[in-house]
Design a protein around this motif. Structure first.
Motif, short mmCIF file in Angstrom:
data_model
loop_
_atom_site.label_atom_id
_atom_site.label_comp_id
_atom_site.label_asym_id
_atom_site.label_seq_id
_atom_site.Cartn_x
_atom_site.Cartn_y
_atom_site.Cartn_z
N ASN A 100 -2.33 29.83 -27.83
CA ASN A 100 -1.51 30.65 -28.93
C ASN A 100 -2.44 31.42 -29.69
OD1 ASN A 100 -0.42 29.81 -32.33
ND2 ASN A 100 1.43 30.60 -30.83
N ARG A 101 -2.45 32.46 -29.95
CA ARG A 101 -2.93 33.31 -31.07
C ARG A 101 -3.68 33.13 -32.68
NH1 ARG A 101 -3.48 38.65 -29.89
NH2 ARG A 101 -2.30 39.39 -27.95
N ALA A 102 -2.48 31.91 -33.17
CA ALA A 102 -2.51 31.32 -34.43
C ALA A 102 -3.09 30.34 -33.92
CB ALA A 102 -0.75 30.76 -35.27
N GLY A 142 3.99 28.43 -30.94
CA GLY A 142 2.93 27.46 -31.13
C GLY A 142 3.57 25.90 -31.10
N ILE A 166 -12.20 24.92 -24.69
CA ILE A 166 -12.65 26.55 -23.76
C ILE A 166 -14.01 25.59 -23.04
CG2 ILE A 166 -13.69 28.24 -23.01
CD1 ILE A 166 -11.37 28.51 -25.68
N ALA A 177 -9.94 26.45 -34.84
CA ALA A 177 -11.27 27.57 -34.47
C ALA A 177 -11.72 26.89 -33.47
CB ALA A 177 -11.62 28.64 -34.74
N TYR A 226 -6.09 29.60 -32.03
CA TYR A 226 -7.06 30.12 -31.81
C TYR A 226 -7.39 30.29 -33.19
CZ TYR A 226 -10.31 32.96 -28.60
OH TYR A 226 -12.14 32.99 -28.50
N GLN A 227 -7.38 30.60 -34.04
CA GLN A 227 -8.25 31.58 -35.55
C GLN A 227 -7.62 30.08 -36.65
OE1 GLN A 227 -9.67 33.44 -36.17
NE2 GLN A 227 -8.67 34.72 -34.08
N LEU A 228 -6.57 29.23 -35.99
CA LEU A 228 -6.39 27.88 -37.49
C LEU A 228 -6.76 26.54 -36.86
CD1 LEU A 228 -2.82 28.72 -38.29
CD2 LEU A 228 -5.04 29.02 -39.77
N LEU A 277 -0.01 35.87 -25.58
CA LEU A 277 -0.73 34.22 -25.69
C LEU A 277 -2.35 35.24 -25.47
CD1 LEU A 277 1.13 32.49 -23.01
CD2 LEU A 277 1.17 32.25 -25.65
N LEU A 278 -3.14 34.33 -26.07
CA LEU A 278 -4.75 34.03 -25.41
C LEU A 278 -4.94 33.69 -23.94
CD1 LEU A 278 -5.79 33.73 -28.56
CD2 LEU A 278 -5.16 35.97 -27.40
N GLN A 279 -5.76 34.46 -22.85
CA GLN A 279 -6.51 33.76 -22.41
C GLN A 279 -7.52 33.67 -21.93
OE1 GLN A 279 -3.82 35.39 -18.46
NE2 GLN A 279 -2.95 36.42 -19.65
N PRO A 280 -8.20 32.68 -22.74
CA PRO A 280 -9.55 33.02 -21.92
C PRO A 280 -10.12 31.97 -21.38
CG PRO A 280 -8.67 31.02 -23.91
CD PRO A 280 -7.38 31.43 -23.36
#
Lengths: 212, 374
Positions: A183-185, A62, A198, A191, A187-189, A81-84
């Motif tokens: 990063n997963r967090a 992060g 993206i 957003a 992606y939410q925080l 990790l997220l890989q969108p």
């Protein structure tokens, strides 16, 4: 502000080009400087330039919210990790290559030289082939030539290096392209900022694809 | 190989000074919130049969535990989780008690293998609660409301976010696509990492792909507020998904009426831990922490392993992650007794000094003896 980790080296120019197309510009002066952390012209993005293998590390912890790095590196790192987004840059493949005139190996054990020990172990493991993985950090093509290994698992772009060393691709393990990772967090925080990035990048990717 | 005794095993650490005090204060604050909602503290065995955790957490998670054998050859584990043990107690020790049961705990859990690179700790302290024997949406909301109170109590209002999902949403999609076990797991991974590109390739390869135009690209992006549910309804045809979306919508209605919709987000692409949870799943993120600091959900199948099937819902917070986070900011003001300055106690005779010390201590003063260092 979003912090984006970019892989230095082969992918850097393609990534910056794509970002520019997405309207995120980094000034030439900033790039020419030797600073490893620079901001874009809008001041909304901060870029850090790190070794490819370190991109997943910065993003997973992060420290960077996002990153641009090859799928080959991600597969090897096994990072959470997220890989969108597939950015479609630096298209190449991870392949098994061996000497064109293969020497017979009767030992019942395959010796594989590679910079991708995890990928190689998973590939041969899935087929039940017993292997000895010999981890090297560069000039992997030399290993079969000098008799250190029976074959190699390496990144192949044009195949020229292989050919010049008398090697040929035996099989492709998987394709690899540059990916946007998040990063997963974050992606939410963050957003809204992340989905804007993206959105912009996927438009740029579509434009690049249309051009090609 | 020679190893110096000064070396500490990987993933282990000390806490001391301000950080230890903060950690204690955070634990106390969280436990007092649990107590305020009438959750009874329970302490579970630190060492238990590995089979308990394998049943309770699933093989892949339990596999990460430190394991060793008992004198009779049975495999033991240093507890990697508390919930399994609480579920067993509910089905056995507390079989006769009136439902619902409310339990909370503060306990260290141990994991030999990390799940991710960023998760370097092999010992971490979980603050958790379980509500057992209540299956309604109200029970779901009860634990969510407690999570909110905990985060607010820690001074994190406005900087945390709780994501909500219901496992039925994904399971319904897997049904819709008629996936077998392996394919289902592959799709779960791809959605979990939001890998739209690979997911598209995967769904194209599915037999029933023609019925799912546009599904792939959007499955990874189903994140947002109430409108996300509407978007999902348009994509998902199975009754299972629809029921799950209804449950989420009902929950979201309550969250909205509590004025908490800013702090929550519906994230239908959060599909980790699907084998464990049976209904609501949620994850807790706080700005400044690179990974989630907690999470939970509904696990109605767990207690059935111990002979009594009943609904259950709960969550855990990672005390170490919270401490790290709060040590960097200064939002959290632990209340209670302020830190007193210590009075030095010295005396001509040893007995005199201790007499004085005992007198002051009886008055509740903080003291420090003037003991000479060697």
């Amino acid at each position: 502000m979003l912090t984006i980790a970019l892989a230095k080296g082969r992918m850097q120019d393609a990534a910056l080009g794509l970002l520019k197309r997405a309207g995120i510009r980094v000034s030439d002066e900033a790039l020419a400087s030797r600073r490893l952390a620079i901001e874009d012209e809008s001041g909304r993005y901060r870029f850090i330039f790190v070794k490819p293998a370190d991109v997943p590390v910065y993003v997973e912890h992060g420290i960077a919210d996002c990153g641009v790095v090859g799928r080959d590196v991600l597969l090897e790192a096994g990072a959470d990790l997220l890989q969108p987004l597939d950015l479609g840059i630096n298209r190449c493949r991870i392949a098994v290559a061996a000497l064109s005139e293969a020497r017979k190996n009767d030992s019942g054990m395959l010796h594989v030289a590679t910079k991708y020990p995890r990928v190689a172990a998973a590939h041969f493991g899935a087929r039940g082939v017993p292997v000895e993985i010999i981890e090297l950090s560069g000039s992997v093509e030399l290993a079969p030539v000098l008799g250190l290994a029976d074959c190699i698992v390496d990144l192949v772009e044009t195949g020229r290096t292989l050919k010049e060393n008398g090697l040929a691709v035996v099989e492709t393990i998987t394709e690899s392209t540059g990916r946007l990772v998040v990063n997963r967090a974050s992606y939410q925080l963050k957003a809204a900022e992340v989905s804007e990035l993206i959105e912009k990048l996927s438009k740029a990717v579509a434009e690049e694809r249309a051009k090609a | 190989m020679f190893e110096p005794l000064s070396k500490i095993p990987g993933g282990m650490r000390y806490y001391f000074g301000a950080e230890a005090r903060l950690r204690r204060a955070v634990e106390n604050a969280v436990m007092s919130v649990f107590d305020g909602w009438s959750y009874e503290e329970i302490a579970t065995p630190s060492v238990d049969y590995y089979a308990l955790f394998e049943r309770g957490m699933g093989h892949a998670e339990a596999h990460r535990a430190f394991r060793f054998t008992d004198t009779d050859g049975r495999m033991l584990a240093l507890r990697p989780d508390v919930t399994s043990s609480v579920a067993r107690a509910a089905a056995t020790l507390f079989a006769e008690r009136t439902r619902p049961l409310r339990f909370c705990y503060a306990a260290s859990v141990f994991r030999q293998l990390p799940r991710t690179h960023a998760e370097w700790r092999r010992q971490s302290r979980q603050l958790g609660c379980e509500l057992i024997g209540a299956g309604s949406g109200e029970a779901d909301m009860e634990v969510l409301a407690m999570a909110v109170e905990v985060l607010e109590r820690l001074g994190l209002a406005g900087v945390y976010r709780i994501t909500l999902n219901c496992v039925g949403v994904f399971n319904g999609v897997a049904e819709q696509l008629a996936l077998d076990g392996a394919a289902r797991e592959r799709m779960r991974q791809l959605i979990d990492t939001r890998d739209a590109a690979e997911l598209e390739r995967f769904i194209e390869g599915c037999a029933s792909a023609n019925t799912t135009d546009g599904l792939a690209a959007r499955l990874t992006r189903l994140t947002g507020k109430r409108e996300t549910l509407e978007e999902a309804r348009a994509l998902m045809t199975s009754a299972r998904s629809a029921a799950a979306l209804d449950a989420l919508e009902k929950l979201w209605g309550v969250i909205e009426s509590l004025g908490l919709s800013e702090a929550f987000e519906i994230d239908l692409a959060d599909v980790s831990g699907l084998d464990y949870y049976t209904g609501l799943v949620f994850k807790i993120y706080v700005a400044g922490a690179g990974a989630r600091v907690g999470g939970g959900g509904r696990y109605d199948e767990l207690t059935a392993n111990f002979g009594r099937r009943e609904p259950a819902v709960g969550f855990v917070l990672d005390l170490d992650a919270l401490t790290d986070l709060l040590a960097r900011g200064n939002n959290f003001e632990p209340d209670g007794v302020p830190q007193l300055q210590a009075a030095m106690v010295e005396g001509s005779s040893e007995a005199g000094a201790f007499q004085d010390a005992r007198r002051r201590r009886a008055r509740g003063e903080k003291i420090r003896l003037g003991t000479r260092a060697e």
